[in-house]
Design an enzyme around this catalytic site. Structure first.
Site, PDB file in Angstrom:
ATOM      1  N   LYS A  10       0.866  -1.197   0.000  1.00  0.00           N
ATOM      2  CA  LYS A  10       0.000   0.000   0.000  1.00  0.00           C
ATOM      3  C   LYS A  10       0.887   1.226   0.000  1.00  0.00           C
ATOM      4  CE  LYS A  10      -0.101   2.131   3.410  1.00  0.00           C
ATOM      5  NZ  LYS A  10       0.009   2.718   4.752  1.00  0.00           N
ATOM      6  N   ALA A  92       8.549  -5.340   7.220  1.00  0.00           N
ATOM      7  CA  ALA A  92       7.512  -5.088   8.242  1.00  0.00           C
ATOM      8  C   ALA A  92       7.753  -3.739   8.914  1.00  0.00           C
ATOM      9  CB  ALA A  92       7.525  -6.203   9.280  1.00  0.00           C
ATOM     10  N   ALA A  93       6.702  -3.215   9.511  1.00  0.00           N
ATOM     11  CA  ALA A  93       6.748  -1.918  10.202  1.00  0.00           C
ATOM     12  C   ALA A  93       7.419  -0.880   9.306  1.00  0.00           C
ATOM     13  CB  ALA A  93       7.468  -2.038  11.545  1.00  0.00           C
ATOM     14  N   ALA A  94       6.921  -0.781   8.074  1.00  0.00           N
ATOM     15  CA  ALA A  94       7.623  -0.033   7.042  1.00  0.00           C
ATOM     16  C   ALA A  94       6.760   1.020   6.360  1.00  0.00           C
ATOM     17  CB  ALA A  94       8.145  -1.010   5.990  1.00  0.00           C
ATOM     18  N   GLY A  95       5.493   1.175   6.774  1.00  0.00           N
ATOM     19  CA  GLY A  95       4.644   2.211   6.180  1.00  0.00           C
ATOM     20  C   GLY A  95       3.985   1.805   4.870  1.00  0.00           C
ATOM     21  N   ILE A  96       4.142   0.551   4.464  1.00  0.00           N
ATOM     22  CA  ILE A  96       3.508   0.089   3.227  1.00  0.00           C
ATOM     23  C   ILE A  96       2.479  -1.003   3.523  1.00  0.00           C
ATOM     24  CG2 ILE A  96       5.196   0.841   1.517  1.00  0.00           C
ATOM     25  CD1 ILE A  96       6.585  -1.848   1.753  1.00  0.00           C
ATOM     26  N   GLY A  98       2.257  -3.828   5.088  1.00  0.00           N
ATOM     27  CA  GLY A  98       2.504  -5.259   4.839  1.00  0.00           C
ATOM     28  C   GLY A  98       1.565  -6.176   5.605  1.00  0.00           C
ATOM     29  N   GLY A  99       1.519  -6.007   6.915  1.00  0.00           N
ATOM     30  CA  GLY A  99       0.654  -6.867   7.729  1.00  0.00           C
ATOM     31  C   GLY A  99      -0.816  -6.656   7.396  1.00  0.00           C
ATOM     32  N   SER A 100      -1.196  -5.398   7.152  1.00  0.00           N
ATOM     33  CA  SER A 100      -2.594  -5.090   6.820  1.00  0.00           C
ATOM     34  C   SER A 100      -2.988  -5.733   5.494  1.00  0.00           C
ATOM     35  CB  SER A 100      -2.792  -3.577   6.689  1.00  0.00           C
ATOM     36  OG  SER A 100      -2.295  -2.916   7.819  1.00  0.00           O
ATOM     37  N   ASP A 130      -5.508   0.281   8.315  1.00  0.00           N
ATOM     38  CA  ASP A 130      -5.178   0.110   6.895  1.00  0.00           C
ATOM     39  C   ASP A 130      -5.840  -1.113   6.265  1.00  0.00           C
ATOM     40  OD1 ASP A 130      -3.656   2.239   6.066  1.00  0.00           O
ATOM     41  OD2 ASP A 130      -1.728   1.302   6.497  1.00  0.00           O
TER      42      ASP A 130
HETATM   43  C1  LIG Z   1      -0.405   5.590   8.729  1.00  0.00           C
HETATM   44  C2  LIG Z   1      -1.195   4.615   7.883  1.00  0.00           C
HETATM   45  O1  LIG Z   1      -0.351   3.605   7.391  1.00  0.00           O
HETATM   46  C3  LIG Z   1      -1.766   5.367   6.676  1.00  0.00           C
HETATM   47  O2  LIG Z   1      -2.284   4.513   5.683  1.00  0.00           O
HETATM   48  C4  LIG Z   1      -2.308   3.972   8.666  1.00  0.00           C
HETATM   49  O3  LIG Z   1      -3.201   4.927   9.145  1.00  0.00           O
HETATM   50  C5  LIG Z   1      -1.820   3.084   9.801  1.00  0.00           C
HETATM   51  O4  LIG Z   1      -2.590   1.924   9.739  1.00  0.00           O
HETATM   52  P1  LIG Z   1      -2.302   0.653  10.679  1.00  0.00           P
HETATM   53  O5  LIG Z   1      -0.835   0.440  10.794  1.00  0.00           O
HETATM   54  O6  LIG Z   1      -3.178  -0.441  10.149  1.00  0.00           O
HETATM   55  O7  LIG Z   1      -2.833   1.191  12.039  1.00  0.00           O
HETATM   56  P2  LIG Z   1      -3.341   0.473  13.364  1.00  0.00           P
HETATM   57  O8  LIG Z   1      -2.632  -0.828  13.509  1.00  0.00           O
HETATM   58  O9  LIG Z   1      -4.828   0.510  13.384  1.00  0.00           O
HETATM   59  O10 LIG Z   1      -2.833   1.505  14.442  1.00  0.00           O
HETATM   60  C6  LIG Z   1      -1.492   1.624  14.876  1.00  0.00           C
HETATM   61  C7  LIG Z   1      -1.371   2.897  15.679  1.00  0.00           C
HETATM   62  O11 LIG Z   1      -1.320   4.027  14.791  1.00  0.00           O
HETATM   63  C8  LIG Z   1      -2.051   5.125  15.298  1.00  0.00           C
HETATM   64  N1  LIG Z   1      -3.104   5.496  14.334  1.00  0.00           N
HETATM   65  C9  LIG Z   1      -3.409   4.682  13.278  1.00  0.00           C
HETATM   66  C10 LIG Z   1      -4.349   5.057  12.343  1.00  0.00           C
HETATM   67  C11 LIG Z   1      -4.998   6.304  12.518  1.00  0.00           C
HETATM   68  N2  LIG Z   1      -5.928   6.720  11.647  1.00  0.00           N
HETATM   69  N3  LIG Z   1      -4.704   7.082  13.577  1.00  0.00           N
HETATM   70  C12 LIG Z   1      -3.749   6.705  14.475  1.00  0.00           C
HETATM   71  O12 LIG Z   1      -3.487   7.435  15.420  1.00  0.00           O
HETATM   72  C13 LIG Z   1      -2.557   4.706  16.656  1.00  0.00           C
HETATM   73  O13 LIG Z   1      -1.605   5.145  17.586  1.00  0.00           O
HETATM   74  C14 LIG Z   1      -2.539   3.192  16.594  1.00  0.00           C
HETATM   75  O14 LIG Z   1      -2.332   2.651  17.852  1.00  0.00           O
HETATM   76  N1  LIG Z   2       1.659 -10.732   8.425  1.00  0.00           N
HETATM   77  C1  LIG Z   2       2.470  -9.858   9.024  1.00  0.00           C
HETATM   78  N2  LIG Z   2       3.502  -9.310   8.348  1.00  0.00           N
HETATM   79  C2  LIG Z   2       4.324  -8.418   8.952  1.00  0.00           C
HETATM   80  N3  LIG Z   2       4.209  -8.044  10.222  1.00  0.00           N
HETATM   81  C3  LIG Z   2       3.208  -8.545  10.946  1.00  0.00           C
HETATM   82  C4  LIG Z   2       2.290  -9.472  10.371  1.00  0.00           C
HETATM   83  N4  LIG Z   2       1.387  -9.783  11.315  1.00  0.00           N
HETATM   84  C5  LIG Z   2       1.718  -9.091  12.416  1.00  0.00           C
HETATM   85  N5  LIG Z   2       2.821  -8.353  12.227  1.00  0.00           N
HETATM   86  C6  LIG Z   2       3.425  -7.435  13.217  1.00  0.00           C
HETATM   87  O1  LIG Z   2       3.003  -6.109  12.864  1.00  0.00           O
HETATM   88  C7  LIG Z   2       4.069  -5.151  12.978  1.00  0.00           C
HETATM   89  C8  LIG Z   2       3.845  -4.037  11.949  1.00  0.00           C
HETATM   90  O2  LIG Z   2       4.117  -4.521  10.658  1.00  0.00           O
HETATM   91  P1  LIG Z   2       3.276  -4.119   9.357  1.00  0.00           P
HETATM   92  O3  LIG Z   2       4.059  -4.608   8.190  1.00  0.00           O
HETATM   93  O4  LIG Z   2       1.878  -4.503   9.481  1.00  0.00           O
HETATM   94  O5  LIG Z   2       3.298  -2.622   9.396  1.00  0.00           O
HETATM   95  P2  LIG Z   2       3.171  -1.162   9.124  1.00  0.00           P
HETATM   96  O6  LIG Z   2       4.382  -0.745   8.417  1.00  0.00           O
HETATM   97  O7  LIG Z   2       2.813  -0.601  10.449  1.00  0.00           O
HETATM   98  O8  LIG Z   2       2.075  -0.820   8.136  1.00  0.00           O
HETATM   99  P3  LIG Z   2       1.468   0.603   7.951  1.00  0.00           P
HETATM  100  O9  LIG Z   2       2.103   1.546   8.893  1.00  0.00           O
HETATM  101  O10 LIG Z   2       1.685   0.981   6.544  1.00  0.00           O
HETATM  102  O11 LIG Z   2       0.064   0.260   8.207  1.00  0.00           O
HETATM  103  C9  LIG Z   2       5.331  -5.982  12.766  1.00  0.00           C
HETATM  104  O12 LIG Z   2       6.397  -5.446  13.494  1.00  0.00           O
HETATM  105  C10 LIG Z   2       4.946  -7.394  13.222  1.00  0.00           C
HETATM  106  O13 LIG Z   2       5.365  -7.663  14.543  1.00  0.00           O
END
Ligand SMILES: C[C@](O)(CO)[C@H](O)COP(=O)(O)OP(=O)(O)OC[C@H]1O[C@@H](n2ccc(N)nc2=O)[C@H](O)[C@@H]1O
Ligand SMILES: Nc1ncnc2c1ncn2[C@@H]1O[C@H](COP(=O)(O)OP(=O)(O)OP(=O)(O)O)[C@@H](O)[C@H]1O
Length: 279
Positions: A10, A92-96, A98-100, A130
């Site tokens: 994403k 992972a945890a990269a803003g794209i 992945g897990g979502s 996401d």
């Molecule tokens: C930043 C984006 O990647 C933009 O697409 C998303 O909004 C983040 O989506 P995501 O990682 O699926 O987010 P979640 O796992 O629901 O939330 C992680 C954390 O991000 C913050 N969070 C997330 C989404 C949002 N609209 N407001 C927030 O403040 C909250 O602190 C939450 O605890």
């Molecule tokens: N299928 C999965 N792939 C990657 N990480 C996962 C998965 N399921 C759970 N996780 C956990 O979720 C954390 C966040 O990873 P993910 O790739 O979802 O993140 P993201 O970068 O926060 O996505 P975004 O910020 O774009 O929503 C990881 O550090 C990992 O511990």
């Protein structure tokens, strides 16, 4: 029966933070696209539910109930089993997302495998902000905290390069670092007639999470500079909460050329080239 499901990266072409709800979640206005770069899920009917994770980015990804794929499966309630294999290619945890995107692909794949309806919108959102946008990958305008998915105008063809410097950036810390939460939303979306017109329009928009993400991970500045300096680059920006940044190019070939050069100069970075993807 075997079902395959693609979990594309994403990309937030824009990410405007326009407010905050009482529960702390932030209101967003974002132009989202997906890339033909992503994870792959293979799902087969089985007695029990199981998950195995392999692939170049499997390291550190949980394989137990913390994995979003298993959380997605749990939303269907008790039922038949499935053996799910996740080929992990996105950092992972990269803003794209992945897990979502994995969670959304698991929902689509299991619904097809089991002949069941998808869980309701609130259940889907409970997996992560996401996940709703990842359910039907394609260009959209995303609002609310991520649950409002609005159509976007058709996009011109363009190439994409994704670059991650290998630093994990936790999303909550980046939102906490925001100085202003009431920034302007995007204007009405125009019809973009070419990649160059799209890039020029995007240059007038923002990712409001970039300053706090750069404070967490200063290397993001280096990534953006390297992308902007690559041949053919029309725009460089960070996606989501970082640290992955993207470049926009006139076409896929130009993005691939930029990726070959960047891999040579930055062998430690994750660098992929592709084009927009729609399911
Ligand atoms: C930043 C984006 O990647 C933009 O697409 C998303 O909004 C983040 O989506 P995501 O990682 O699926 O987010 P979640 O796992 O629901 O939330 C992680 C954390 O991000 C913050 N969070 C997330 C989404 C949002 N609209 N407001 C927030 O403040 C909250 O602190 C939450 O605890
Ligand atoms: N299928 C999965 N792939 C990657 N990480 C996962 C998965 N399921 C759970 N996780 C956990 O979720 C954390 C966040 O990873 P993910 O790739 O979802 O993140 P993201 O970068 O926060 O996505 P975004 O910020 O774009 O929503 C990881 O550090 C990992 O511990």
């Amino acid at each position: 029966m075997t079902v395959e499901a693609f979990a594309p990266a994403k990309i937030n072409l824009t990410l405007h933070v326009t407010g905050q709800r009482e529960d702390g979640y932030h209101l967003l206005d974002s132009l989202v696209v997906f890339a033909d770069i992503g994870d792959r899920l293979t799902l087969e009917r089985a007695e029990d539910l199981s998950l195995s994770v392999s692939g170049p980015r499997a390291g550190g990804v949980p394989v137990d109930g913390r994995n979003l794929v298993l959380k997605a499966a749990a939303l269907f309630g008790p039922g038949p089993g499935a053996a799910i294999r996740l080929d992990k290619r996105l950092p992972a945890a990269a803003g794209i997302g992945g897990g979502s995107s994995d969670a959304a692909a698991a929902l689509r794949g299991l619904a097809a495998l089991w002949g069941r309806d998808l869980p309701g919108p609130e259940a889907v959102l409970s997996l992560g902000a996401d996940v709703p946008v990842c359910l039907a990958p394609g260009p959209v305008r995303m609002r609310g905290v991520g649950e409002e998915i609005l159509p976007a105008p058709a996009l011109p063809d363009f190439g994409l390069m994704l670059v991650n410097p290998g630093v994990e950036v936790p999303t909550p810390a980046v939102f906490k670092g925001l100085v202003r939460k009431d920034n302007a939303p995007m204007p009405d979306l125009p019809n973009w007639t070419s990649a160059a017109v799209l890039a020029e329009w995007l240059a007038g928009q923002r990712n409001d999470l970039e300053p706090p993400a750069r404070a967490e991970a200063p290397v993001i500045g280096e990534v953006l500079a390297a992308i902007a300096a690559s041949p053919g680059c029309l725009l460089a920006r960070m996606s989501g909460s970082g640290a992955t940044c993207f470049g926009i190019y006139p076409d896929r070939a130009a993005a691939e050329h930029a990726a070959i050069l960047l891999r040579e100069s930055r062998p430690g970075w994750w660098v992929e080239a592709g084009a927009p993807y729609t399911l």
